[in-house]
Design an enzyme around this catalytic site. Structure first.
Site, mmCIF file in Angstrom:
data_model
loop_
_atom_site.group_PDB
_atom_site.id
_atom_site.type_symbol
_atom_site.label_atom_id
_atom_site.label_comp_id
_atom_site.label_asym_id
_atom_site.label_seq_id
_atom_site.Cartn_x
_atom_site.Cartn_y
_atom_site.Cartn_z
ATOM 1 C CG HIS A 1 3.512 -1.992 -1.941
ATOM 2 N ND1 HIS A 1 2.647 -0.954 -2.185
ATOM 3 C CD2 HIS A 1 4.223 -2.171 -3.077
ATOM 4 C CE1 HIS A 1 2.820 -0.529 -3.416
ATOM 5 N NE2 HIS A 1 3.771 -1.230 -3.975
ATOM 6 C CG HIS B 1 8.719 -3.538 -3.601
ATOM 7 N ND1 HIS B 1 8.019 -4.682 -3.335
ATOM 8 C CD2 HIS B 1 7.995 -2.872 -4.528
ATOM 9 C CE1 HIS B 1 6.917 -4.710 -4.080
ATOM 10 N NE2 HIS B 1 6.877 -3.615 -4.812
#
Length: 642
Positions: free
Chosen positions: A550, A565
């Site tokens: 992630h 992100h």
């Protein structure tokens, strides 16, 4: 446009903060979240400490925000998050070393794990959850097993081809002890991984599992006389190199520790919780859990031996053919526990490691087929180097995502090569006797069956190359967009920042995450991605990659630091829907695919895929990024002045 400017004064402040006293910072943070007794668990992600507090009202948010080194404080999803940025790891380590606080997850394997399970157990998901737990518990020790296995191979080669008398020397015995240690003490390492996954105190599980290897017990086993514990018969079994007994012990230790923490007053916890945990888990390990785990292990071994004796060659071929898709879906990691179990009992792996090896060979063979089809001479050299990387080093990501999936038809060649080569290797009896990498340099792990493995490799490469050449390659632009972006094939300036996905730009202020919306980590831009690959925003080093996929960090050659992100709270998916395509420490090029995401799966789980590109350290430079509009992956975004 946004403008980021680091002045000389800011740079001085930055350098001064690097020298901060992390012990003082850790102490102040713990004090201001309500002290140790108010902390249930502590985990961390790339940027923040994640406290699970018994009473969040006891935390002093204002005091925390005023601490030097703390960027901000957020309370969301039942987690009290202290945002530290670059000071995160040092502060976390000090807290865990100086305070008696339960870890919320493994630092190495689940850096950003959720502290509480989001998906309840059901009959439908029980199987996948069990396999996921076992895989997560075993994964941390895999590098150690490979290291030990390869050292054993080196010692074998020395004795076989250089000096047979070396086998009776003290040097050989000591080096063999080093090579055997990861295998013999496997129960301890498994207990550590399982305890970390559960959020328990690792040393309790490790100590309870280590009792199975203690000289007192192994001596009694060797003597062979019946033994009892509290009048209950204890099975005379050897648990060195065992896997499942330690898993069961770690699970029991977790629940015993949790129970004792509830019923024992705080003043007595330091004395009785640990003692009670290892007493119960260790005792039941001898009486019940050890024999039970041994029985399960024998059952697994019997199943694989049954398959080997009946449809073995076909099973190897089918697994090798399925692996390219399993790798892209991240499902291949679930096979790691079975690999280690087979090396323990029956002592060899005739299915999983051979299939892994042949899959890598098939990827390389298919790229060779593409090379033969390609008319561009300059491109042939690059393709050939990718094929060699698959075969010699076992590095398949460039082949999978940059060539075979890109042109689609070569994937049929990969599957055909793996299937036929797997059948050949299976018929000839290829068996891996040690843990090792899936490349030709690790062929000695196949011991006396190495020629069978070589035959399987040759057949796999040839079939994959021929099938790929005959089928041809699909060079349509639309297919190319799915995988490799133009900057991977072209030279991009080191000072460039590129769009990391196709999609719409969104100002950070509109992102549904307080940390990014308030720009606590730095300024930047967000993307609403419409493509499935998240690529590197710049040339440089891939300094951080989370196993969950992630988030990742990139440092440019000029020192500018970038954070990507992917999604909002997607850490809670624990890697589901994410395929990590590169490793931390890699030198990367702008536009290179770093993570492949399954947008449909992520959206179905209820998560926002908005992806943030943050400039965490502009290193004294002024950087301008657009705030709105549609962009194409690989499009240059920045306008920069030194």
């Amino acid at each position: 446009m946004i403008v980021l400017k680091f002045t000389k004064q800011n740079d001085k402040n930055y350098k001064r903060r690097l020298a901060m006293d992390y012990k003082k910072l850790a102490q102040k943070i713990v004090t201001n979240v309500g002290d140790v007794d108010n902390i249930q668990t502590l985990s961390h992600c790339m940027t923040r400490l994640r406290f699970q507090l018994k009473d969040a009202s006891k935390a002093n948010k204002e005091a925390l925000e005023n601490l030097e080194g703390v960027i901000g404080v957020v309370y969301a999803g039942g987690q009290y998050m202290v945002i530290l940025g670059q000071h995160l790891l040092q502060t976390y380590d000090v807290i865990m070393n100086d305070f008696n606080i339960t870890s919320g997850g493994s630092i190495d394997e689940n850096l950003d794990g959720d502290l509480t399970p989001k998906e309840p157990w059901t009959w439908k998901n029980a199987g996948s959850k069990i396999i996921g737990f076992v895989s997560s518990s075993v994964t941390p020790m895999i590098p150690g097993l490979i290291a030990g296995g390869m050292l054993k191979v080196v010692l074998l080669l020395i004795v076989t081809f250089i000096d047979s008398n070396f086998a009776i020397s003290s040097s050989y015995l000591l080096l063999s002890a080093i090579a055997d240690a990861p295998f013999y003490f496997m129960p301890i390492f498994v207990a550590y991984g399982a305890a970390n996954k559960l959020g328990a105190t690792p040393i309790y599980a490790m100590a309870s599992a280590a009792a199975l290897l203690h000289g007192n017990f192994t001596g009694l086993v060797t003597a062979g006389a019946p033994i009892t514990l509290f009048g209950i018969s204890v099975s005379l079994l050897s648990y060195g190199t065992s896997l499942l007994p330690a898993l069961l012990i770690a699970i029991l230790a977790y629940y015993v520790e949790k129970f004792l923490n509830k019923i024992i007053p705080n003043i007595f916890k330091a004395i009785f919780v640990g003692m009670g945990t290892i007493f119960v888990a260790g005792s039941l390990g001898f009486i019940i859990l050890g024999p039970l785990g041994n029985m399960f292990g024998q059952g697994i071994a019997s199943l694989f031996m049954f398959l080997e004796g009946t449809v073995g060659p076909i099973a190897v071929g089918l697994l090798a053919a399925a692996l390219p898709w399993m790798v892209m879906a991240g499902m291949h990691t679930a096979l790691a526990p079975f690999m280690t179990q087979l090396l323990t009992n029956p002592g060899y792996d005739a299915m999983i490691r051979p299939a892994f090896l042949l899959h890598n060979m098939a990827e390389g063979g298919a790229v060779i087929g593409v090379t033969a089809r390609t008319k561009d001479k300059a491109k042939r050299g690059e393709l050939l180097s990718i094929a060699i990387g698959c075969i010699v080093a076992g590095v398949t990501e460039p082949a999978i995502y940059g060539v075979n999936l890109k042109y689609k038809k070569p994937m049929y060649g990969v599957m055909a090569g793996g299937f036929v080569g797997g059948i050949v290797a299976g018929i000839l009896g290829a068996k891996a006797y040690e843990m090792g990498y899936s490349n030709i340099l690790a062929l000695p792990i196949f011991g006396k069956t190495v020629l069978a493995a070589v035959a399987g490799i040759i057949v796999t490469i040839v079939v994959a190359a021929v099938v790929t050449y005959l089928l041809g390659i699909d060079t349509s632009k639309e297919d190319a967009k799915l995988t490799v972006t133009e900057p991977v094939r072209q030279v991009v300036p080191d000072d460039a920042i590129l769009a990391i996905a196709n999609g719409e730009l969104v100002p950070l202020e509109k992102v549904n995450d307080e940390v990014f919306a308030q720009k606590l980590m730095g300024d930047g831009i967000a993307f609403k991605p419409t493509s499935d690959f998240i690529t590197a925003p710049a040339n440089g080093e891939l300094t951080t990659v989370f196993p969950t996929g992630h988030a990742f960090g990139v440092t440019r050659p000029d020192g500018v630091e970038l954070l990507v992100h992917i999604g909002i709270n997607t850490v809670e998916l624990n890697g589901e829907g994410f395929d990590v395509l590169a490793r931390a420490g890699d030198s990367i090029r702008a536009g290179q695919p770093i993570v492949r995401i399954d947008r449909d799966r992520i959206n179905q789980k209820g998560y926002d895929t908005t992806t943030m590109l943050i400039i965490t350290n502009a290193n004294g430079k002024t950087i301008e990024l657009p705030q709105m509009g549609d962009v194409k992956q690989g499009q240059r975004l920045d306008k920069e002045e030194n």
